[in-house]
Design a protein around this motif. Structure first.
Motif, PDB file in Angstrom:
ATOM      1  N   ARG A  35       0.818  -1.206   0.000  1.00  0.00           N
ATOM      2  CA  ARG A  35       0.000   0.000   0.000  1.00  0.00           C
ATOM      3  C   ARG A  35       0.858   1.265   0.000  1.00  0.00           C
ATOM      4  O   ARG A  35       0.536   2.246  -0.682  1.00  0.00           O
ATOM      5  CB  ARG A  35      -0.915  -0.004   1.229  1.00  0.00           C
ATOM      6  CG  ARG A  35      -1.772   1.239   1.374  1.00  0.00           C
ATOM      7  CD  ARG A  35      -2.704   1.119   2.567  1.00  0.00           C
ATOM      8  NE  ARG A  35      -3.513   2.308   2.737  1.00  0.00           N
ATOM      9  CZ  ARG A  35      -4.502   2.413   3.609  1.00  0.00           C
ATOM     10  NH1 ARG A  35      -4.801   1.384   4.389  1.00  0.00           N
ATOM     11  NH2 ARG A  35      -5.185   3.532   3.699  1.00  0.00           N
ATOM     12  N   ALA A  36       1.960   1.246   0.749  1.00  0.00           N
ATOM     13  CA  ALA A  36       2.830   2.423   0.828  1.00  0.00           C
ATOM     14  C   ALA A  36       3.350   2.815  -0.549  1.00  0.00           C
ATOM     15  O   ALA A  36       3.404   4.003  -0.895  1.00  0.00           O
ATOM     16  CB  ALA A  36       3.996   2.145   1.775  1.00  0.00           C
ATOM     17  N   LEU A  37       3.723   1.821  -1.354  1.00  0.00           N
ATOM     18  CA  LEU A  37       4.229   2.109  -2.696  1.00  0.00           C
ATOM     19  C   LEU A  37       3.119   2.627  -3.606  1.00  0.00           C
ATOM     20  O   LEU A  37       3.327   3.548  -4.397  1.00  0.00           O
ATOM     21  CB  LEU A  37       4.856   0.859  -3.307  1.00  0.00           C
ATOM     22  CG  LEU A  37       6.141   0.344  -2.658  1.00  0.00           C
ATOM     23  CD1 LEU A  37       6.633  -0.888  -3.399  1.00  0.00           C
ATOM     24  CD2 LEU A  37       7.213   1.416  -2.650  1.00  0.00           C
ATOM     25  N   LEU A  38       1.934   2.028  -3.502  1.00  0.00           N
ATOM     26  CA  LEU A  38       0.813   2.457  -4.338  1.00  0.00           C
ATOM     27  C   LEU A  38       0.411   3.894  -4.021  1.00  0.00           C
ATOM     28  O   LEU A  38       0.121   4.689  -4.925  1.00  0.00           O
ATOM     29  CB  LEU A  38      -0.379   1.520  -4.134  1.00  0.00           C
ATOM     30  CG  LEU A  38      -0.182   0.068  -4.585  1.00  0.00           C
ATOM     31  CD1 LEU A  38      -1.411  -0.763  -4.233  1.00  0.00           C
ATOM     32  CD2 LEU A  38       0.099  -0.007  -6.081  1.00  0.00           C
ATOM     33  N   GLU A  39       0.403   4.245  -2.739  1.00  0.00           N
ATOM     34  CA  GLU A  39       0.044   5.610  -2.348  1.00  0.00           C
ATOM     35  C   GLU A  39       1.111   6.599  -2.802  1.00  0.00           C
ATOM     36  O   GLU A  39       0.793   7.713  -3.243  1.00  0.00           O
ATOM     37  CB  GLU A  39      -0.142   5.684  -0.835  1.00  0.00           C
ATOM     38  CG  GLU A  39      -1.386   4.964  -0.349  1.00  0.00           C
ATOM     39  CD  GLU A  39      -1.564   5.023   1.152  1.00  0.00           C
ATOM     40  OE1 GLU A  39      -2.688   4.801   1.630  1.00  0.00           O
ATOM     41  OE2 GLU A  39      -0.555   5.281   1.862  1.00  0.00           O
ATOM     42  N   GLU A  40       2.371   6.193  -2.714  1.00  0.00           N
ATOM     43  CA  GLU A  40       3.463   7.058  -3.163  1.00  0.00           C
ATOM     44  C   GLU A  40       3.359   7.310  -4.661  1.00  0.00           C
ATOM     45  O   GLU A  40       3.546   8.440  -5.133  1.00  0.00           O
ATOM     46  CB  GLU A  40       4.800   6.398  -2.835  1.00  0.00           C
ATOM     47  CG  GLU A  40       6.011   7.181  -3.304  1.00  0.00           C
ATOM     48  CD  GLU A  40       7.297   6.432  -3.034  1.00  0.00           C
ATOM     49  OE1 GLU A  40       7.979   6.051  -4.003  1.00  0.00           O
ATOM     50  OE2 GLU A  40       7.608   6.201  -1.852  1.00  0.00           O
ATOM     51  N   GLU A  41       3.050   6.264  -5.412  1.00  0.00           N
ATOM     52  CA  GLU A  41       2.911   6.398  -6.861  1.00  0.00           C
ATOM     53  C   GLU A  41       1.748   7.319  -7.216  1.00  0.00           C
ATOM     54  O   GLU A  41       1.848   8.149  -8.123  1.00  0.00           O
ATOM     55  CB  GLU A  41       2.698   5.020  -7.484  1.00  0.00           C
ATOM     56  CG  GLU A  41       2.617   5.034  -9.001  1.00  0.00           C
ATOM     57  CD  GLU A  41       2.477   3.648  -9.592  1.00  0.00           C
ATOM     58  OE1 GLU A  41       2.149   3.537 -10.788  1.00  0.00           O
ATOM     59  OE2 GLU A  41       2.692   2.665  -8.850  1.00  0.00           O
ATOM     60  N   ALA A  42       0.634   7.188  -6.491  1.00  0.00           N
ATOM     61  CA  ALA A  42      -0.534   8.032  -6.748  1.00  0.00           C
ATOM     62  C   ALA A  42      -0.222   9.502  -6.459  1.00  0.00           C
ATOM     63  O   ALA A  42      -0.628  10.396  -7.212  1.00  0.00           O
ATOM     64  CB  ALA A  42      -1.711   7.566  -5.898  1.00  0.00           C
ATOM     65  N   ALA A  54      -0.210  12.627  -9.147  1.00  0.00           N
ATOM     66  CA  ALA A  54      -1.019  13.821  -8.901  1.00  0.00           C
ATOM     67  C   ALA A  54      -0.158  15.077  -8.966  1.00  0.00           C
ATOM     68  O   ALA A  54      -0.569  16.105  -9.521  1.00  0.00           O
ATOM     69  CB  ALA A  54      -1.699  13.713  -7.538  1.00  0.00           C
ATOM     70  N   ALA A  55       1.060  14.993  -8.410  1.00  0.00           N
ATOM     71  CA  ALA A  55       1.967  16.142  -8.428  1.00  0.00           C
ATOM     72  C   ALA A  55       2.392  16.471  -9.854  1.00  0.00           C
ATOM     73  O   ALA A  55       2.485  17.644 -10.240  1.00  0.00           O
ATOM     74  CB  ALA A  55       3.190  15.849  -7.565  1.00  0.00           C
ATOM     75  N   GLU A  56       2.644  15.435 -10.655  1.00  0.00           N
ATOM     76  CA  GLU A  56       3.037  15.656 -12.046  1.00  0.00           C
ATOM     77  C   GLU A  56       1.896  16.271 -12.840  1.00  0.00           C
ATOM     78  O   GLU A  56       2.109  17.129 -13.699  1.00  0.00           O
ATOM     79  CB  GLU A  56       3.470  14.330 -12.672  1.00  0.00           C
ATOM     80  CG  GLU A  56       4.783  13.796 -12.107  1.00  0.00           C
ATOM     81  CD  GLU A  56       5.085  12.395 -12.591  1.00  0.00           C
ATOM     82  OE1 GLU A  56       4.223  11.815 -13.303  1.00  0.00           O
ATOM     83  OE2 GLU A  56       6.158  11.877 -12.268  1.00  0.00           O
ATOM     84  N   LEU A  57       0.669  15.848 -12.536  1.00  0.00           N
ATOM     85  CA  LEU A  57      -0.492  16.409 -13.223  1.00  0.00           C
ATOM     86  C   LEU A  57      -0.655  17.883 -12.876  1.00  0.00           C
ATOM     87  O   LEU A  57      -0.896  18.716 -13.753  1.00  0.00           O
ATOM     88  CB  LEU A  57      -1.754  15.637 -12.839  1.00  0.00           C
ATOM     89  CG  LEU A  57      -3.069  16.144 -13.440  1.00  0.00           C
ATOM     90  CD1 LEU A  57      -3.015  16.101 -14.966  1.00  0.00           C
ATOM     91  CD2 LEU A  57      -4.242  15.324 -12.929  1.00  0.00           C
ATOM     92  N   ARG A  58      -0.491  18.218 -11.591  1.00  0.00           N
ATOM     93  CA  ARG A  58      -0.601  19.621 -11.177  1.00  0.00           C
ATOM     94  C   ARG A  58       0.473  20.472 -11.841  1.00  0.00           C
ATOM     95  O   ARG A  58       0.237  21.623 -12.205  1.00  0.00           O
ATOM     96  CB  ARG A  58      -0.489  19.729  -9.656  1.00  0.00           C
ATOM     97  CG  ARG A  58      -1.723  19.248  -8.906  1.00  0.00           C
ATOM     98  CD  ARG A  58      -1.689  19.703  -7.455  1.00  0.00           C
ATOM     99  NE  ARG A  58      -0.560  19.128  -6.744  1.00  0.00           N
ATOM    100  CZ  ARG A  58      -0.609  17.988  -6.077  1.00  0.00           C
ATOM    101  NH1 ARG A  58      -1.737  17.278  -6.044  1.00  0.00           N
ATOM    102  NH2 ARG A  58       0.451  17.528  -5.438  1.00  0.00           N
ATOM    103  N   ALA A  59       1.671  19.890 -12.002  1.00  0.00           N
ATOM    104  CA  ALA A  59       2.768  20.636 -12.614  1.00  0.00           C
ATOM    105  C   ALA A  59       2.496  20.920 -14.089  1.00  0.00           C
ATOM    106  O   ALA A  59       2.943  21.938 -14.629  1.00  0.00           O
ATOM    107  CB  ALA A  59       4.074  19.859 -12.466  1.00  0.00           C
ATOM    108  N   ARG A  60       1.755  20.023 -14.739  1.00  0.00           N
ATOM    109  CA  ARG A  60       1.465  20.213 -16.168  1.00  0.00           C
ATOM    110  C   ARG A  60       0.314  21.170 -16.404  1.00  0.00           C
ATOM    111  O   ARG A  60       0.173  21.731 -17.489  1.00  0.00           O
ATOM    112  CB  ARG A  60       1.145  18.863 -16.824  1.00  0.00           C
ATOM    113  CG  ARG A  60       2.330  17.928 -16.954  1.00  0.00           C
ATOM    114  CD  ARG A  60       2.040  16.842 -17.977  1.00  0.00           C
ATOM    115  NE  ARG A  60       0.894  16.040 -17.603  1.00  0.00           N
ATOM    116  CZ  ARG A  60       0.973  14.908 -16.912  1.00  0.00           C
ATOM    117  NH1 ARG A  60       2.143  14.472 -16.505  1.00  0.00           N
ATOM    118  NH2 ARG A  60      -0.114  14.219 -16.622  1.00  0.00           N
TER     119      ARG A  60
END
Length: 204
Positions: free
Chosen positions: A179-186, A190-196
């Motif tokens: 779960r920790a990896l999945l949440e980190e990936e999400a 989200a951060a990359e989407l906000r940056a774009r």
């Protein structure tokens, strides 16, 4: 001109065309995204948008079918270590390729590196997972970002986990979290989407 000088000239030319670099140097265990700027016989050089150089083994650069990216392509990887003398970052795809024994598991735990394990069975309250020859346990609450009622479907699957607890000794105690990896990936997506997304952009 030597190969090293050739690379230095290539790197200087590449960096001269890039915007100023002000990002912090990532630490071991962090997931990073960078641009391939040179591929050699054994190593490839990756630009992470920081001053430090980053390298990755060519053997660890390809996909499952052995296909290599091209110069200019963007890749994702993890920081394995940092050379204190040169400042060079050593990258890897993670997933346990560099973990082969208990010492490797301990290092992965210390650096919060993902490890790859095979689900060997369902235990009370979670999954039994084999990682580098060591039996680990992933609590049911840490298998996914949502509750999974039937865990039997995971048996036999090879998955990536983060080690949340490690106790060495003759019979190491290993507690894992997917779960920790999945949440980190999400969060990263989200951060990359906000940056774009530019301010005032109209979404269709």
């Amino acid at each position: 001109m030597t190969d090293l000088e050739d690379f230095g000239a290539l790197l200087n030319e590449y960096e001269s065309k890039q915007p100023a670099k002000g990002r912090k140097t990532p630490q071991p265990g962090e997931r990073v995204r960078g641009t391939v700027i040179s591929i050699g016989a054994e190593q490839a050089f990756i630009d992470l948008g920081i001053k430090s150089e980053a390298v990755i083994e060519v053997a660890d650069l390809g996909d499952a079918d052995g296909n290599l990216p091209k110069v200019g392509d963007t890749i994702e990887s993890y920081v394995l270590s940092r050379d204190d003398r040169t400042g060079t970052l050593v990258l890897g795809k993670g997933g346990g390729r560099h973990v082969h024994d208990t010492a490797g598991l301990e290092q992965a735990f210390a650096n919060q590196m993902p490890v790859e394990g095979t689900v060997s069975g369902v235990a009370k309250g979670g999954l039994e997972v084999q990682v580098a020859g060591v039996r680990g346990f992933c609590p049911a609450s840490q298998v996914d970002t949502r509750f999974v009622e039937d865990l039997q479907g995971y048996v036999g699957q090879k998955l990536s986990f983060r080690i949340t607890k490690f106790e060495g000794g003759r019979r190491p105690n290993l507690v894992l979290s997917r779960r920790a990896l999945l949440e980190e990936e999400a969060k990263q997506k989200a951060a990359e989407l906000r940056a774009r997304l530019a301010v005032g952009m109209v979404l269709k």
